[in-house]
Write a protein that holds these residues in place. Structure first.
Motif, mmCIF file in Angstrom:
data_model
loop_
_atom_site.group_PDB
_atom_site.id
_atom_site.type_symbol
_atom_site.label_atom_id
_atom_site.label_comp_id
_atom_site.label_asym_id
_atom_site.label_seq_id
_atom_site.Cartn_x
_atom_site.Cartn_y
_atom_site.Cartn_z
ATOM 1 N N VAL A 14 -2.485 -4.518 -8.305
ATOM 2 C CA VAL A 14 -1.813 -3.301 -7.838
ATOM 3 C C VAL A 14 -0.950 -3.619 -6.628
ATOM 4 O O VAL A 14 0.145 -3.078 -6.450
ATOM 5 C CB VAL A 14 -2.855 -2.213 -7.488
ATOM 6 C CG1 VAL A 14 -2.162 -0.991 -6.901
ATOM 7 C CG2 VAL A 14 -3.661 -1.838 -8.715
ATOM 8 N N VAL A 15 -1.441 -4.528 -5.780
ATOM 9 C CA VAL A 15 -0.702 -4.935 -4.587
ATOM 10 C C VAL A 15 0.194 -6.139 -4.867
ATOM 11 O O VAL A 15 1.353 -6.180 -4.454
ATOM 12 C CB VAL A 15 -1.678 -5.273 -3.435
ATOM 13 C CG1 VAL A 15 -0.916 -5.813 -2.228
ATOM 14 C CG2 VAL A 15 -2.488 -4.049 -3.056
ATOM 15 N N MET A 16 -0.345 -7.109 -5.608
ATOM 16 C CA MET A 16 0.360 -8.370 -5.809
ATOM 17 C C MET A 16 1.342 -8.344 -6.977
ATOM 18 O O MET A 16 2.240 -9.178 -7.059
ATOM 19 C CB MET A 16 -0.652 -9.491 -6.047
ATOM 20 C CG MET A 16 -1.535 -9.805 -4.861
ATOM 21 S SD MET A 16 -0.634 -10.633 -3.540
ATOM 22 C CE MET A 16 -0.330 -12.248 -4.283
ATOM 23 N N GLY A 17 1.187 -7.407 -7.896
ATOM 24 C CA GLY A 17 2.002 -7.406 -9.094
ATOM 25 C C GLY A 17 1.383 -8.269 -10.184
ATOM 26 O O GLY A 17 0.323 -8.865 -9.988
ATOM 27 N N ARG A 18 2.065 -8.378 -11.310
ATOM 28 C CA ARG A 18 1.508 -9.093 -12.453
ATOM 29 C C ARG A 18 2.033 -10.512 -12.578
ATOM 30 O O ARG A 18 1.651 -11.251 -13.469
ATOM 31 C CB ARG A 18 1.794 -8.314 -13.748
ATOM 32 C CG ARG A 18 1.094 -6.961 -13.783
ATOM 33 C CD ARG A 18 1.297 -6.276 -15.131
ATOM 34 N NE ARG A 18 0.765 -7.044 -16.242
ATOM 35 C CZ ARG A 18 -0.515 -7.078 -16.575
ATOM 36 N NH1 ARG A 18 -1.407 -6.389 -15.866
ATOM 37 N NH2 ARG A 18 -0.933 -7.792 -17.605
ATOM 38 N N GLY A 19 2.919 -10.908 -11.667
ATOM 39 C CA GLY A 19 3.377 -12.297 -11.642
ATOM 40 C C GLY A 19 3.883 -12.785 -12.978
ATOM 41 O O GLY A 19 4.716 -12.155 -13.620
ATOM 42 N N GLY A 20 3.345 -13.913 -13.412
ATOM 43 C CA GLY A 20 3.810 -14.561 -14.628
ATOM 44 C C GLY A 20 3.286 -13.968 -15.913
ATOM 45 O O GLY A 20 3.370 -14.606 -16.960
ATOM 46 N N ALA A 21 2.729 -12.740 -15.857
ATOM 47 C CA ALA A 21 2.339 -12.078 -17.102
ATOM 48 C C ALA A 21 3.568 -11.817 -17.957
ATOM 49 O O ALA A 21 3.507 -11.793 -19.186
ATOM 50 C CB ALA A 21 1.610 -10.773 -16.800
ATOM 51 N N GLY A 22 4.717 -11.583 -17.299
ATOM 52 C CA GLY A 22 6.003 -11.516 -17.986
ATOM 53 C C GLY A 22 6.820 -12.734 -17.584
ATOM 54 O O GLY A 22 6.293 -13.706 -17.055
ATOM 55 N N PHE A 23 8.120 -12.701 -17.818
ATOM 56 C CA PHE A 23 8.973 -13.788 -17.345
ATOM 57 C C PHE A 23 9.134 -13.677 -15.830
ATOM 58 O O PHE A 23 9.233 -12.581 -15.285
ATOM 59 C CB PHE A 23 10.345 -13.733 -18.014
ATOM 60 C CG PHE A 23 10.332 -14.184 -19.445
ATOM 61 C CD1 PHE A 23 10.113 -15.510 -19.758
ATOM 62 C CD2 PHE A 23 10.530 -13.284 -20.472
ATOM 63 C CE1 PHE A 23 10.093 -15.941 -21.076
ATOM 64 C CE2 PHE A 23 10.508 -13.694 -21.795
ATOM 65 C CZ PHE A 23 10.293 -15.022 -22.096
ATOM 66 N N THR A 24 9.165 -14.807 -15.170
ATOM 67 C CA THR A 24 9.364 -14.824 -13.719
ATOM 68 C C THR A 24 10.340 -15.934 -13.362
ATOM 69 O O THR A 24 10.420 -16.954 -14.057
ATOM 70 C CB THR A 24 8.010 -14.994 -12.983
ATOM 71 O OG1 THR A 24 8.238 -14.927 -11.570
ATOM 72 C CG2 THR A 24 7.348 -16.316 -13.328
#
Length: 301
Positions: free
Chosen positions: A186-196
């Motif tokens: 919730v704070v950090m985001g989902r990072g590499g769960a999608g393209f980054t």
């Protein structure tokens, strides 16, 4: 410009004292091969940071324009934060990273190529602005060669952590179970769960290196400057966690800090640092080339 000097004396890149161009080590500071095989002046003419600031500026700018030109279908569909955005297919072709490219497609080299790609005009503009501040300062403290190494190591470590976090979050959401990372996301985001993608992982590594320099050299000014950047990034990251890969920032900062400990800014640069820097630049170019070759087979499939 790149004429090789074969005799006489040169200025040692580490201590600034005169030394024979063919000497095996500097008599003053002990740097190995201070004459750099006669190429000392050529590299000094490139500037303190070996022009790496300009290399990444123009490299990121060029890659941004290319990704837009290859598929302009998404130029004006992203709102304010996504204005002038490359399409998903385009960034995938040129080497965006994340759990799917690295783990499912086995495109591990995207951990490096992604550092040269950006998702919008605002994204690339902010990173170029940050590089203009962090690049020269890091080069002043570590030297141009170690600047390149720090940036490259931080890019890979940043996206590696982001990919790992993205994998765990994806597994958690697909299984319907709970995961320790879920509330953190919730704070950090989902990072590499999608393209980054983006140069900011490497830039955070430079901040980590500056922080280490402050603690290693006893410079409270450098430590406080690095802390102010870290706090600012943390606040921005929390407020815009849906747009910023905080996992990559964290991994990049840690990678830069640890790499700085190995490189030790209080010791002079060596010739092998220069060789390492050139290898890093070559690997960066190769990672993009390999991404394109691998991506052509699945382009818009």
């Amino acid at each position: 410009m790149f004429e090789r000097q074969k005799s006489g004396s040169v200025v040692c890149p580490s201590c600034g004292k005169l030394v024979g161009v063919n000497e095996k080590s500097c008599f003053s500071c002990g740097r190995s091969r201070p004459g750099m095989f006669g190429m000392t002046k050529a590299f000094r003419d490139l500037g303190l940071d070996l022009n790496f600031v300009d290399v990444i500026l123009w490299g990121c700018g060029l890659m941004f324009v290319i990704t837009l030109a290859v598929d302009p279908s998404n130029l004006f569909s992203g709102g304010f934060f996504g204005f002038l955005s490359p399409s998903r297919e385009s960034i995938r072709l040129f080497g965006a990273t994340g759990a799917f490219p690295v783990l499912a497609e086995k495109h591990w080299w995207t951990l490096l190529s992604a550092g040269w790609l950006h998702g919008s005009l605002l994204h690339v503009g902010f990173n170029i602005y940050a590089l203009r501040s962090l690049g020269p300062m890091t080069a002043e403290l570590y030297g141009g060669s170690r600047l390149v190494i720090l940036f490259t190591v931080a890019t890979v470590s940043g996206f590696a952590l982001s990919t790992a976090a993205g994998l765990l979050l994806t597994i958690s959401s697909q299984s319907g179970g709970s995961c320790l990372l879920s509330p953190i996301s919730v704070v950090m985001g989902r990072g590499g769960a999608g393209f980054t993608l983006g140069a900011s992982a490497g830039l955070c590594g430079l901040i980590g290196a500056i922080y280490y320099y402050g603690s290693r050299g006893g410079s409270s000014a450098m430590t406080q400057q690095a802390k102010s950047w870290i706090i600012s990034l943390a606040i921005i990251g929390i407020l815009a966690s849906g747009y910023i890969d905080n996992w990559a920032h964290l991994g990049g900062g840690l990678g830069g800090y640890l790499a700085a400990r190995v490189l030790d800014p209080l010791k002079p640069e060596r010739t092998d640092h220069l060789i390492g820097a050139l290898v890093c630049l070559l690997l960066s170019a190769l990672s993009i080339a390999v991404s394109i070759l691998a991506g052509l087979s699945t382009w818009q499939s």
